[in-house]
Design an enzyme around this catalytic site. Structure first.
Site, mmCIF file in Angstrom:
data_model
loop_
_atom_site.group_PDB
_atom_site.id
_atom_site.type_symbol
_atom_site.label_atom_id
_atom_site.label_comp_id
_atom_site.label_asym_id
_atom_site.label_seq_id
_atom_site.Cartn_x
_atom_site.Cartn_y
_atom_site.Cartn_z
ATOM 1 N N LYS A 202 0.661 -1.311 -0.175
ATOM 2 C CA LYS A 202 -0.095 0.067 -0.134
ATOM 3 C C LYS A 202 0.809 1.409 0.152
ATOM 4 O O LYS A 202 1.906 1.210 0.500
ATOM 5 C CB LYS A 202 -0.972 0.031 1.128
ATOM 6 C CG LYS A 202 -2.054 -1.206 1.220
ATOM 7 C CD LYS A 202 -2.909 -0.944 2.457
ATOM 8 C CE LYS A 202 -4.003 -1.749 2.359
ATOM 9 N NZ LYS A 202 -4.920 -1.806 3.600
ATOM 10 N N GLY A 359 10.789 -6.166 7.127
ATOM 11 C CA GLY A 359 10.503 -7.602 7.278
ATOM 12 C C GLY A 359 10.451 -8.591 6.083
ATOM 13 O O GLY A 359 10.981 -9.330 5.600
HETATM 14 P P1 AMP Z 1 4.665 -4.139 2.762
HETATM 15 O O1 AMP Z 1 4.455 -5.018 4.131
HETATM 16 O O2 AMP Z 1 3.814 -2.846 2.529
HETATM 17 O O3 AMP Z 1 6.014 -4.080 2.293
HETATM 18 O O4 AMP Z 1 3.951 -5.230 1.687
HETATM 19 C C1 AMP Z 1 4.186 -6.388 1.428
HETATM 20 C C2 AMP Z 1 3.260 -7.233 0.713
HETATM 21 O O5 AMP Z 1 2.786 -6.441 -0.238
HETATM 22 C C3 AMP Z 1 3.467 -8.496 0.454
HETATM 23 O O6 AMP Z 1 2.704 -9.296 1.040
HETATM 24 C C4 AMP Z 1 3.350 -8.629 -1.110
HETATM 25 O O7 AMP Z 1 2.457 -10.060 -1.218
HETATM 26 C C5 AMP Z 1 2.297 -7.633 -1.285
HETATM 27 N N1 AMP Z 1 2.021 -7.072 -2.562
HETATM 28 C C6 AMP Z 1 3.193 -6.808 -3.280
HETATM 29 N N2 AMP Z 1 2.782 -6.619 -4.665
HETATM 30 C C7 AMP Z 1 1.566 -6.789 -4.726
HETATM 31 C C8 AMP Z 1 0.274 -6.873 -5.643
HETATM 32 N N3 AMP Z 1 0.614 -6.540 -6.919
HETATM 33 N N4 AMP Z 1 -0.933 -7.148 -5.208
HETATM 34 C C9 AMP Z 1 -1.089 -7.550 -4.051
HETATM 35 N N5 AMP Z 1 -0.051 -7.673 -3.230
HETATM 36 C C10 AMP Z 1 1.170 -7.338 -3.276
#
Ligand code: AMP
Length: 402
Positions: A202, A359
């Site tokens: 996000k 993480g």
């Molecule tokens: P964050 O904790 O904000 O670094 O987000 C990491 C998460 O983002 C991971 O669990 C990924 O699976 C998810 N993620 C990355 N790209 C996508 C995408 N295109 N659609 C859905 N989830 C995503």
């Protein structure tokens, strides 16, 4: 003394620890499975500071928190962790059943030069998180100096992570020193050009980080779910992809700020799309003008991977947080793995200083089997993000020479 963001900070090179009672704040908040420590990384990182102080004849008194207990709770005792740490440093580590008061005082009084003692979980006392002056004073009475080796807890102004630095002479431990030196090289006084890769789910959780980075780096690669919000803000039809459409104005503001600061924003130029958020879901790469309306973008596409590789080739410094796709699900880790391997190869060839943290990012780099090839990997989650956001970390600021 080591240079960093602004004023230098004091290190173990600035003090003679022999005969001194050294309150050493460490990160012992290790993951446990079935009552056993399941990952030794954090313990391995603090071991050198412990043995250095002990070898120099200091009395090592370990301070740490464990979990999020509300009051004294045996399940969050540090005793089993101290036992594992003792095996790792190959020396006995005494244990005191409380971190202040009589049990702690008696255990400290029994220490000889070079001995190691671990005090019970600081969070058994509410004064720890409140940075309560009476609790700080009770801790301070146990030591002659305070050494902070817990970068991962430095974004919190708690008694053992910050308060003690106002009461006792304060120094960075070797792990803290290495972390600050590496991070300083990455953003504060980096070799240019500097590129940042930011991915993850996000935009909303990384707004401050994006705003800080566009002002500091030459190019910002945006991937992961958050890239969808930016693509949507540019009018790209992203189907059913994860996105925060209400943040389109915010995304546009960040892009304007980047342009004003001469920071190139690198968004995906193609995408891997599937119809289910699950491993091995059938998928296909599309150009941005052809994303199927009922599809979900789960990774950057091959052309984007090539472009990110070229951006990395042009960079002298790389800072990375967040995966470029849903990396936990095969094959949607492809973009993240490719970029990670590319950065690792450039680092090995001595063309790139590469720093990554957070993480999921550490997990993704481990998955790509390249974590060892990066210049520095920070295992500090929250503290690393706050550093990337450009925020002063209380547990670091207190170590600076006044
Ligand atoms: P964050 O904790 O904000 O670094 O987000 C990491 C998460 O983002 C991971 O669990 C990924 O699976 C998810 N993620 C990355 N790209 C996508 C995408 N295109 N659609 C859905 N989830 C995503």
């Amino acid at each position: 003394m080591s240079p960093t963001t602004s004023k230098p900070f004091r290190t173990l090179d600035d003090v003679d620890v022999a005969g001194k009672r050294v309150l050493l704040r460490v990160d012992l908040n290790v993951p446990m499975e079935n009552g056993k420590v399941s990952d030794l990384t954090r313990l391995e990182r603090v071991a050198p500071t412990i043995t250095e102080i002990a070898d120099k004849g200091g009395k090592v008194i370990l301070l740490a928190h464990f979990g999020r207990p509300k009051g004294h709770d045996a399940k969050d005792s540090l005793q089993p962790v101290a036992a594992v740490l003792a095996q790792l440093v190959k020396r006995p580590i005494a244990f005191a059943a409380d971190c202040i008061g009589e049990p702690a005082e008696q255990a400290v009084a029994a220490l000889r030069n070079g001995d190691i003692l671990c005090l019970e979980n600081t969070r058994f006392h509410p004064g720890e998180e409140k940075n309560d002056p009476a609790f700080v004073a009770a801790l301070a009475a146990l030591g002659d100096i305070w050494v902070n080796d817990a970068f991962s807890a430095a974004h919190r102004a708690h008694a053992s992570t910050e308060g003690l630095g106002h009461k006792l002479p304060a120094y960075a431990g070797r792990t803290m020193q290495a972390e600050l030196d590496a991070l300083g090289k990455a953003l504060d006084h980096p070799a240019k050009p500097v590129v940042a890769i930011v991915g993850g789910a996000k935009v909303s959780t990384k707004l401050d980080l994006l705003e800080n980075l566009v002002a500091k780096v030459d190019a910002l690669v945006i991937g992961g779910g958050m890239a969808n919000t930016f693509l949507h803000a540019q009018g790209v039809k992203i189907g059913k992809s994860l996105a925060e459409k209400d943040l389109a104005p915010t995304a546009r503001r960040i892009m304007d700020k980047a342009e004003a600061a001469n920071c190139a924003i690198i968004l995906p130029v193609d995408a891997v799309v599937a119809y289910h958020f699950e491993a091995n879901a059938p998928s296909h790469a599309y150009g941005l003008d052809a994303i199927p309306p009922d599809g979900m973008i789960l990774d950057v596409g091959p052309q984007s991977i090539a472009r990110i590789g070229a951006v990395i080739d042009d960079a002298a410094t790389l800072v990375w947080n967040g995966p470029l796709g849903a990396f936990e699900l095969n094959p949607f880790d492809k973009g993240t793995v490719a970029a990670a391997r590319h950065a690792a190869a450039r680092t090995k060839a001595k063309k790139l200083v590469s720093v990554a943290g957070g993480g999921d990012t550490v997990a993704a780099l481990n998955q790509a089997k390249v974590a060892d090839a990066f210049t520095y990997i920070s295992t500090a989650g929250g503290a690393f993000l706050e550093w990337m956001e450009g925020k002063p970390l209380p547990g670091v600021e207190v170590l600076r020479t006044k």
